[in-house]
Every structure is written in C-alpha cells, then in structure tokens.
Design a protein around this motif. Structure first.
Motif, PDB file in Angstrom:
ATOM      1  N   ALA A 291       0.836  -1.209   0.000  1.00  0.00           N
ATOM      2  CA  ALA A 291       0.000   0.000   0.000  1.00  0.00           C
ATOM      3  C   ALA A 291       0.866   1.252   0.000  1.00  0.00           C
ATOM      4  CB  ALA A 291      -0.933  -0.011   1.206  1.00  0.00           C
ATOM      5  N   LYS A 292       1.891   1.258   0.821  1.00  0.00           N
ATOM      6  CA  LYS A 292       2.776   2.420   0.885  1.00  0.00           C
ATOM      7  C   LYS A 292       3.497   2.641  -0.441  1.00  0.00           C
ATOM      8  CE  LYS A 292       3.597   2.092   5.880  1.00  0.00           C
ATOM      9  NZ  LYS A 292       4.592   1.819   6.947  1.00  0.00           N
ATOM     10  N   ALA A 293       3.818   1.553  -1.123  1.00  0.00           N
ATOM     11  CA  ALA A 293       4.589   1.659  -2.366  1.00  0.00           C
ATOM     12  C   ALA A 293       3.723   1.880  -3.596  1.00  0.00           C
ATOM     13  CB  ALA A 293       5.421   0.387  -2.557  1.00  0.00           C
ATOM     14  N   ARG A 294       2.499   1.340  -3.585  1.00  0.00           N
ATOM     15  CA  ARG A 294       1.722   1.309  -4.837  1.00  0.00           C
ATOM     16  C   ARG A 294       0.405   2.108  -4.799  1.00  0.00           C
ATOM     17  NH1 ARG A 294       3.156  -3.801  -7.211  1.00  0.00           N
ATOM     18  NH2 ARG A 294       1.765  -3.317  -8.960  1.00  0.00           N
ATOM     19  N   SER A 295      -0.186   2.296  -3.619  1.00  0.00           N
ATOM     20  CA  SER A 295      -1.516   2.894  -3.558  1.00  0.00           C
ATOM     21  C   SER A 295      -1.490   4.373  -3.924  1.00  0.00           C
ATOM     22  CB  SER A 295      -2.120   2.735  -2.163  1.00  0.00           C
ATOM     23  OG  SER A 295      -3.436   3.280  -2.131  1.00  0.00           O
ATOM     24  N   THR A 296      -2.474   4.789  -4.731  1.00  0.00           N
ATOM     25  CA  THR A 296      -2.602   6.198  -5.114  1.00  0.00           C
ATOM     26  C   THR A 296      -3.566   6.947  -4.211  1.00  0.00           C
ATOM     27  OG1 THR A 296      -4.396   5.703  -6.664  1.00  0.00           O
ATOM     28  CG2 THR A 296      -2.143   5.645  -7.530  1.00  0.00           C
ATOM     29  N   GLY A 297      -4.198   6.241  -3.276  1.00  0.00           N
ATOM     30  CA  GLY A 297      -5.158   6.856  -2.380  1.00  0.00           C
ATOM     31  C   GLY A 297      -4.484   7.592  -1.230  1.00  0.00           C
ATOM     32  N   PRO A 298      -5.205   8.502  -0.555  1.00  0.00           N
ATOM     33  CA  PRO A 298      -4.636   9.272   0.554  1.00  0.00           C
ATOM     34  C   PRO A 298      -4.227   8.418   1.744  1.00  0.00           C
ATOM     35  CG  PRO A 298      -7.007   9.623   0.391  1.00  0.00           C
ATOM     36  CD  PRO A 298      -6.595   8.893  -0.843  1.00  0.00           C
ATOM     37  N   SER A 299      -4.767   7.182   1.839  1.00  0.00           N
ATOM     38  CA  SER A 299      -4.406   6.304   2.956  1.00  0.00           C
ATOM     39  C   SER A 299      -3.143   5.500   2.672  1.00  0.00           C
ATOM     40  CB  SER A 299      -5.565   5.342   3.264  1.00  0.00           C
ATOM     41  OG  SER A 299      -5.787   4.470   2.167  1.00  0.00           O
ATOM     42  N   GLY A 300      -2.592   5.633   1.478  1.00  0.00           N
ATOM     43  CA  GLY A 300      -1.406   4.868   1.103  1.00  0.00           C
ATOM     44  C   GLY A 300      -0.241   4.996   2.064  1.00  0.00           C
TER      45      GLY A 300
END
Length: 283
Positions: free
Chosen positions: A168-177
């Motif tokens: 999630a930290k590496a790939r997510s584009t959302g604000p919760s990434g």
C-alpha cells in the motif's frame, strides 16, 4: 331646566368619547408599498426578495434593508417595463424551469412533512434495529490503483506472501497509502456501494479480488469485523427522519411517473451535445 340643558350635551359627549376607533388593517403580503407606472410592488415581494439575499446582507438594520430592497424593486420594475410586456425566449424558459422546480419542491416538502410522523420514525427504528444491535463495523485497509491489471498484479503478490501494508505504501494512489492503506473503523453506508458489497462478503484476515469503484481499482484487506450496540432512538432520530422522508419521496415520485401519460418522441439526428448551444434560445 338649566340642569337638564347642561346634562344632555355632557352625556352625548361622554358617549362619543367611548366609541371605538376605526380599525386599521395590519400590514399583510398584499399590502402595496410602491406603485411604478401603475404596477404594484407589495410587502410580499419585499419579504421574498429579502429571503434570497446572502446571510451577511440579511443582518443589516431593518430600516436600511427595507429601503434598499424597496429601491431595488422599484428600479427593477422601471427597467423591465421598457420591454413593454415582451419576455425574451431565454427568460421565459428560465421562468418555466424555476416555476416547475419551485412547485415540485413544494410538493416534496409536503410529502416529507407528512411522512416523518412519530409512528413512522418508531417503526423505522424497530425495523432497523430489530436484532438489538447496531449492525456491523469494519476495520479495513485498501490499495488503490488506476487499472484492473495493476490490481490483479497486487493480488498475485499478496497470494505469494507480500506484506499488504508495504504494498500500500509503495503502490496505492489513495490518501491512505502512506499509512499502509488503513481506513480505520467504518459502518455501513460510509463507503461507496461497490466497496461496501465487497467488504460484506469478506471474513477477517481476507483480502479481496480487484474491486472497481468511481475512484479506480481497489484491493481490500479486512482486518476486523465487530458488532456495535444499537443506538438509542433519540441518537438516530435525525437519520431515521431522513431515511423515512427519502423513502416517501421516492415512492411518491415513482407512483406519479407510473400514472402519468409520458411521451418521449424520438428526435432524429439529435446530438446530446446540442445542450451546449445557447444560440437556440436567443432571439
């Protein structure tokens, strides 16, 4: 004799003094406050004109606001009289739309007012919380990406043992990434329908297949799921009122449109983009 002569006028004077004063009608919506070339402006016009003003103007002293509104209505009346009763097509169409909208809103307000009875609210409460609890609450995280292919790749990596938070930290584009995709706890109705449907079918510890919403493609991890206590009636009264009113509006509108004689003629070669052509409503 002299006593009689002086007594009768005094009695008549006393009777005249106790007669009621003429009744003066209190101001009302039809009270005329100005006339411009024979056209009346009423107190009702002024009251509704005030209602459309921004809040900061409504806070002005009453005497200042009264004069300003009346002056404006007088000026507007004099200006519009230059058209000699002619109404440009665009203005008439706008008036038609405004009239339609205002009258429809009046019906909706009546439906809402009649629907939100105490009995209806109590019944909605009993139906919603008949199990004695407030439903489920979910603690989930997600990874948001732009394409289904990328979401599928993430699912494959998770199946191979990859750490969800790191992905999630590496790939997510959302604000919760940056926080590992953590969404915290949320109840039903807090997420978009597609996301909520996916979560409802999951067990704690599971991650989903790619889920599409208006925001993109999600891979969801359900961390925990729990029951919450049913709220007291007064705590959810406003929410129940909105629910009951919304249901009543939808039912009423569906009933009216089902009963109405509606004809939608097929207009050949009509491009929906024509709605942007203002020249069609100009004279």
């Amino acid at each position: 004799m002299r006593k009689g002569l002086t007594f009768l006028p005094a009695l008549a004077m006393a009777a005249w003094m106790v007669l009621p004063a003429p009744t003066i009608a209190a101001p009302h919506a039809n009270t005329v406050v100005a006339t411009v070339n024979g056209e009346d402006i009423t107190l009702g016009h002024m009251i509704l004109a005030r209602e459309t003003l921004p809040a900061q103007y409504q806070q002005l002293p009453a005497d200042v606001l009264y004069k300003a509104i009346l002056d404006q209505l007088i000026q507007q009346t004099a200006l519009k009289q230059e058209l000699n009763g002619e109404v440009p097509r665009a203005i008439q169409l706008t008036l038609d739309n405004e009239t339609r909208s205002l009258l429809a809103s009046q019906v909706i307000e009546t439906v809402m007012r009649n629907a939100a009875t105490e009995d209806a609210l109590r019944e909605a409460y009993d139906t919603t919380y008949s199990t004695g609890d407030g439903g489920d609450e979910f603690h989930a995280a997600h990874i948001l990406v732009e394409t289904q292919e990328e979401a599928a790749e993430i699912v494959t990596e998770l199946e191979q043992g990859a750490d969800f938070s790191k992905l999630a930290k590496a790939r997510s584009t959302g604000p919760s990434g940056p926080s590992g995709g953590d969404l915290g706890w949320f109840g039903l109705g807090r997420m978009v329908p597609e996301f909520e449907t996916a979560v409802l079918d999951m067990k704690a510890g599971e991650f989903s297949q790619p889920v599409q919403t208006q925001f993109g493609w999600h891979v969801i991890l359900l961390n925990e799921r729990r029951k919450i206590a049913a709220p007291k009636f007064e705590e959810v009264r406003g929410q129940l009122e909105q629910q009951v009113q919304q249901n009543a509006i939808e039912e009423h509108v569906n009933k009216l449109t089902a009963q109405a004689d509606i004809i939608r003629p097929v207009v050949e070669d009509l491009d929906p983009a024509i709605l942007q052509d203002l020249s069609l409503v100009q004279e």
